[in-house]
Design an enzyme around this catalytic site. Structure first.
Site, PDB file in Angstrom:
ATOM      1  N   CYS A 234      24.938  50.810 -13.155  1.00  9.07           N
ATOM      2  CA  CYS A 234      25.488  51.481 -11.975  1.00  9.07           C
ATOM      3  C   CYS A 234      26.726  50.719 -11.510  1.00  9.07           C
ATOM      4  O   CYS A 234      26.785  49.494 -11.609  1.00  9.07           O
ATOM      5  CB  CYS A 234      24.430  51.633 -10.873  1.00  9.07           C
ATOM      6  SG  CYS A 234      24.378  50.378  -9.605  1.00  9.07           S
TER       7      CYS A 234
ATOM      8  N   CYS B 108      26.417  48.007  -8.810  1.00  8.98           N
ATOM      9  CA  CYS B 108      25.556  46.966  -9.381  1.00  8.98           C
ATOM     10  C   CYS B 108      26.354  46.120 -10.371  1.00  8.98           C
ATOM     11  O   CYS B 108      26.196  44.897 -10.414  1.00  8.98           O
ATOM     12  CB  CYS B 108      24.354  47.575 -10.086  1.00  8.98           C
ATOM     13  SG  CYS B 108      23.333  48.635  -9.038  1.00  8.98           S
TER      14      CYS B 108
END
Length: 128
Positions: A50, A53
């Site tokens: 992600c 992330c």
């Protein structure tokens, strides 16, 4: 042209989902026993693929190295280990959970969290 864009997007997603080599076992992405007993612990719960992330990865790697032996810095990949999201009550990723040295949750943050802000929290929890 649309097929070419689709191919590029698929190649990007495939490469983004490859596991990044973690130099420290606690940031491997695998489930961990947290909090670390007797130590202030920060758990970053996210996914290596992600976007926000991925922005956290260099922060977590740097903190893990700088705070080795003084604070536990842990990363858990919930796309690889979906049961961990439920275990920690995760609503969004990335989420950082901070535990004091007694193992009590002291703070929770959702989204990207800068190294400087994390250091402030660790310092507030008594890490020198």
């Amino acid at each position: 042209m649309n097929g070419f864009r689709l191919l590029l997007a698929l190649l990007f997603l495939a490469s983004a989902s490859q596991a990044l080599a973690a130099p420290f076992p606690l940031i491997s992405g695998d489930p961990q026993e947290v909090p670390i007993k007797g130590m202030v612990t920060m758990v970053d719960i996210g996914a290596k693929a992600c976007i926000p992330c991925k922005m956290m990865i260099p922060v977590i790697e740097s903190l893990s190295e700088e705070y080795e032996g003084r604070a536990g810095i842990v990363f858990i990949d919930v796309w690889k280990n979906p049961k961990e999201a439920e275990k920690f009550g995760i609503r969004a990723i990335p989420t950082q959970i901070f535990y004091d040295k007694d193992g009590k949750e002291a703070m929770r943050h959702e989204g990207y969290f800068s190294k400087e802000e994390i250091i402030k929290v660790l310092t507030k929890l008594g890490v020198k």
